[in-house]
Design a protein around this motif. Structure first.
Motif, PDB file in Angstrom:
ATOM      1  N   ILE A 169       0.838  -1.205   0.000  1.00 19.42           N
ATOM      2  CA  ILE A 169       0.000   0.000   0.000  1.00 19.42           C
ATOM      3  C   ILE A 169       0.869   1.250   0.000  1.00 19.42           C
ATOM      4  O   ILE A 169       0.584   2.216  -0.723  1.00 19.42           O
ATOM      5  N   ALA A 170       1.942   1.256   0.803  1.00 17.25           N
ATOM      6  CA  ALA A 170       2.842   2.414   0.805  1.00 17.25           C
ATOM      7  C   ALA A 170       3.487   2.601  -0.569  1.00 17.25           C
ATOM      8  O   ALA A 170       3.659   3.736  -1.036  1.00 17.25           O
ATOM      9  N   LEU A 171       3.839   1.495  -1.213  1.00 17.92           N
ATOM     10  CA  LEU A 171       4.401   1.585  -2.565  1.00 17.92           C
ATOM     11  C   LEU A 171       3.371   2.099  -3.558  1.00 17.92           C
ATOM     12  O   LEU A 171       3.689   2.895  -4.447  1.00 17.92           O
ATOM     13  N   ALA A 172       2.125   1.651  -3.408  1.00 10.64           N
ATOM     14  CA  ALA A 172       1.070   2.059  -4.337  1.00 10.64           C
ATOM     15  C   ALA A 172       0.827   3.563  -4.271  1.00 10.64           C
ATOM     16  O   ALA A 172       0.751   4.242  -5.306  1.00 10.64           O
ATOM     17  N   VAL A 173       0.708   4.107  -3.050  1.00 10.42           N
ATOM     18  CA  VAL A 173       0.367   5.531  -2.922  1.00 10.42           C
ATOM     19  C   VAL A 173       1.570   6.432  -3.174  1.00 10.42           C
ATOM     20  O   VAL A 173       1.410   7.657  -3.280  1.00 10.42           O
ATOM     21  N   SER A 174       2.775   5.845  -3.292  1.00  7.51           N
ATOM     22  CA  SER A 174       3.969   6.651  -3.581  1.00  7.51           C
ATOM     23  C   SER A 174       4.353   6.603  -5.051  1.00  7.51           C
ATOM     24  O   SER A 174       5.320   7.256  -5.452  1.00  7.51           O
ATOM     25  N   THR A 175       3.607   5.845  -5.848  1.00  6.94           N
ATOM     26  CA  THR A 175       3.934   5.675  -7.262  1.00  6.94           C
ATOM     27  C   THR A 175       3.025   6.549  -8.121  1.00  6.94           C
ATOM     28  O   THR A 175       1.833   6.253  -8.269  1.00  6.94           O
ATOM     29  N   PRO A 176       3.536   7.627  -8.699  1.00  3.76           N
ATOM     30  CA  PRO A 176       2.699   8.497  -9.534  1.00  3.76           C
ATOM     31  C   PRO A 176       2.143   7.746 -10.740  1.00  3.76           C
ATOM     32  O   PRO A 176       2.856   7.006 -11.412  1.00  3.76           O
ATOM     33  N   THR A 183      -5.191   7.247  -3.786  1.00  5.47           N
ATOM     34  CA  THR A 183      -5.052   8.560  -3.155  1.00  5.47           C
ATOM     35  C   THR A 183      -4.830   9.647  -4.198  1.00  5.47           C
ATOM     36  O   THR A 183      -5.456  10.712  -4.160  1.00  5.47           O
ATOM     37  N   GLN A 184      -3.953   9.392  -5.160  1.00  8.88           N
ATOM     38  CA  GLN A 184      -3.702  10.377  -6.210  1.00  8.88           C
ATOM     39  C   GLN A 184      -4.929  10.550  -7.094  1.00  8.88           C
ATOM     40  O   GLN A 184      -5.267  11.687  -7.481  1.00  8.88           O
ATOM     41  N   GLN A 185      -5.605   9.483  -7.399  1.00 11.30           N
ATOM     42  CA  GLN A 185      -6.783   9.568  -8.261  1.00 11.30           C
ATOM     43  C   GLN A 185      -7.898  10.390  -7.632  1.00 11.30           C
ATOM     44  O   GLN A 185      -8.621  11.098  -8.324  1.00 11.30           O
ATOM     45  N   VAL A 186      -8.032  10.325  -6.314  1.00 11.78           N
ATOM     46  CA  VAL A 186      -9.122  11.027  -5.626  1.00 11.78           C
ATOM     47  C   VAL A 186      -8.718  12.427  -5.183  1.00 11.78           C
ATOM     48  O   VAL A 186      -9.483  13.383  -5.322  1.00 11.78           O
ATOM     49  N   THR A 187      -7.490  12.562  -4.650  1.00 13.12           N
ATOM     50  CA  THR A 187      -7.077  13.836  -4.046  1.00 13.12           C
ATOM     51  C   THR A 187      -5.984  14.565  -4.814  1.00 13.12           C
ATOM     52  O   THR A 187      -5.714  15.732  -4.538  1.00 13.12           O
ATOM     53  N   GLY A 188      -5.328  13.878  -5.744  1.00 17.99           N
ATOM     54  CA  GLY A 188      -4.218  14.485  -6.461  1.00 17.99           C
ATOM     55  C   GLY A 188      -2.904  14.395  -5.708  1.00 17.99           C
ATOM     56  O   GLY A 188      -1.872  14.872  -6.199  1.00 17.99           O
ATOM     57  N   GLN A 189      -2.906  13.788  -4.521  1.00 14.20           N
ATOM     58  CA  GLN A 189      -1.695  13.688  -3.709  1.00 14.20           C
ATOM     59  C   GLN A 189      -0.925  12.401  -4.006  1.00 14.20           C
ATOM     60  O   GLN A 189      -1.529  11.336  -4.142  1.00 14.20           O
ATOM     61  N   VAL A 190       0.395  12.516  -4.083  1.00 18.66           N
ATOM     62  CA  VAL A 190       1.278  11.353  -4.138  1.00 18.66           C
ATOM     63  C   VAL A 190       2.023  11.318  -2.806  1.00 18.66           C
ATOM     64  O   VAL A 190       2.724  12.273  -2.462  1.00 18.66           O
ATOM     65  N   LEU A 191       1.846  10.254  -2.053  1.00 16.59           N
ATOM     66  CA  LEU A 191       2.384  10.175  -0.696  1.00 16.59           C
ATOM     67  C   LEU A 191       3.718   9.443  -0.687  1.00 16.59           C
ATOM     68  O   LEU A 191       3.758   8.223  -0.885  1.00 16.59           O
TER      69      LEU A 191
END
Length: 464
Positions: A169-176, A183-191
């Motif tokens: 999950i951490a890898l998923a939300v950190s991959t643009p 997270t990026q799809q909904v909020t535009g954020q890359v964590l």
């Protein structure tokens, strides 16, 4: 393979542990049947809350079985390439040396918990393999050690994998641009990792869990030799000896099999690709990169092609039970994500917990619901694809930190693994035990990790 273990005269741990171990041994079926029962439960719940159309249900289940095949092959290769690295002469000698340090059962449990935890934080596949190999080596060396609780302790170290570098999950939300970056799809954020696994509220609970697992297992372990389920040490030694035999004839074919530059060519090509991707700023440490890294390192450590091939094929037996069950879990995932009229079973379960959440309790109920969903979808990446689309928009509405939301899902997926046999299968395949041998102890590991991770989902919102 029950014949590996001696039958103790009576259970030698405390009564509470004995109760749960006894329940697992008496009532827990083979892990395959566990998956079958979960399939029936998922089908029934989907029929109740989503649709009663039997053809729609069967279609979702059938398609789900085959949609998981790419992931299943990736998991198989991570396990087998990681196992092959661990069985190479340099790593094997290192693990054997570490296994020689414990002088009694208590020390052995502490060693295997710490080593497997560190390895799991580096990479979950490597953690499982290291835990299994360590258990075998310690089992061969120490006479008075309960092999079942030793293996369980190694698997307990796996509890922290979702907080480590290979956290799906951490890898998923950190991959643009990743399809799994909800997270990026909904909020535009890359964590980046600075908002997930490298935060204080992720590091502190990991340390607490690893430290407290040691006295927990000391409390559970049988104290007297006649109460221990001992492994057949001669059998382990004979298996390892047979696996290490390699005779190559002095023929043109034999010389080619020992021609080490071939290993270096493949490994070099992999590292060349990694270097090019890093230089271009396009490198992603995903499942494929993990497999390639283990492959390259294993080829170098084994040095000759035939040594690598024999070690790899010799470890393939550990994949049998997993290969049999992956399609069933794919089918369960297909039922969980089946959406009719905007309603899915996974979304329904998540909504139950969202109904009484606020900005301070949202992460906790996300964590709790993640534990429930993980019983049906024990894959971190697949789990996030199911639960992420529900939790991310809700967190956005409540003003909850998205990094904490992602990690709450990851933590829940990790803790539930202690009573979900899916990820125990690789280590059990290597050590030669069954799920009922270790699951009774997993209940206590779940309780400890649930309490600690759950506490931090309630504490962290006050500092974010």
């Amino acid at each position: 393979m029950q014949e590996r273990l001696s039958a103790p005269r009576s259970f030698g741990g405390n009564r509470v542990t004995g109760f749960f171990v006894g329940l697992a041994e008496r009532y827990l079926p083979d892990a395959y049947l566990f998956a079958v029962v979960l399939t029936l439960i998922a089908g029934l719940l989907t029929a109740i809350f989503v649709t009663a159309d039997i053809f729609v249900l069967v279609d979702a289940w059938y398609n789900g079985m085959w949609n998981i095949l790419t992931f299943a092959l990736q998991m198989a290769l991570i396990l087998l390439t990681g196992y092959t690295v661990a069985r190479s002469r340099p790593v094997s000698r290192l693990l054997d040396w570490i296994a020689s340090k414990p002088k009694n059962q208590g020390q052995a449990l502490a060693f295997i918990i710490v080593v497997s935890s560190v390895a799991s934080l580096i990479n979950w596949g490597f953690g499982l393999v290291v835990a299994a190999i360590m258990a075998r080596y310690i089992g061969k060396r120490l006479e008075n050690v309960d092999y079942a609780i030793l293996v369980s302790a190694g698997y307990a170290g796996f509890i922290v994998w979702a907080s480590g570098l290979s956290s799906s999950i951490a890898l998923a939300v950190s991959t643009p641009g990743s399809e799994a970056n909800i997270t990026q799809q909904v909020t535009g954020q890359v964590l980046d990792f600075g908002r997930t696994i490298l935060t204080w509220w992720n590091i502190v609970p990991v340390v607490l869990i690893v430290v407290l697992l040691v006295p927990l297992y000391w409390w559970m372990m049988p104290k007297r030799p006649e109460h221990m389920r001992k492994v057949d040490r001669a059998l382990l030694a004979r298996e390892d000896e047979e696996a290490g035999r390699a005779e190559t004839p002095d023929t043109p074919a034999g010389r080619l099999e020992r021609f080490w530059p071939l290993n270096l060519a493949i490994a070099g090509a992999i590292f060349l690709y990694f270097g090019h991707q890093l230089a271009a700023g396009e490198f992603v440490f995903d499942f494929n990169a993990v497999i390639a890294l283990f492959l390259a390192v294993g080829l170098i450590l084994h040095w000759t092609p035939i040594s690598y091939v024999r070690s790899f094929t010799g470890s393939a037996g550990a994949m049998g039970p997993i290969a049999l069950q992956y399609p069933l879990y794919g089918g369960i995932q297909g039922l969980m994500v089946l959406t009719v009229g905007g309603i899915s079973l996974a979304g329904t379960i998540a909504d139950w917990f969202l109904a009484f959440s606020n900005e301070y309790t949202f992460a906790f109920w996300t964590f709790v619901s993640s534990n429930v969903i993980s019983l049906f979808i024990p894959s971190g990446g697949g789990h996030w694809v199911v639960q992420g689309p529900v939790m991310v928009p809700a967190a956005e509405r409540l003003g909850v930190d998205q990094g904490l939301t992602a990690m709450a899902v990851a933590w829940g997926e990790g803790t539930a693994n202690m009573v979900q046999p899916f990820w125990a299968l690789p280590i059990l395949g290597i050590v030669g035990l069954g799920i009922r041998d270790i699951m009774g102890y997993g209940v206590f590991t779940l309780g400890l990790s649930f309490a600690i991770y759950g506490a931090f989902t309630l504490i962290a919102p006050f500092f974010l």
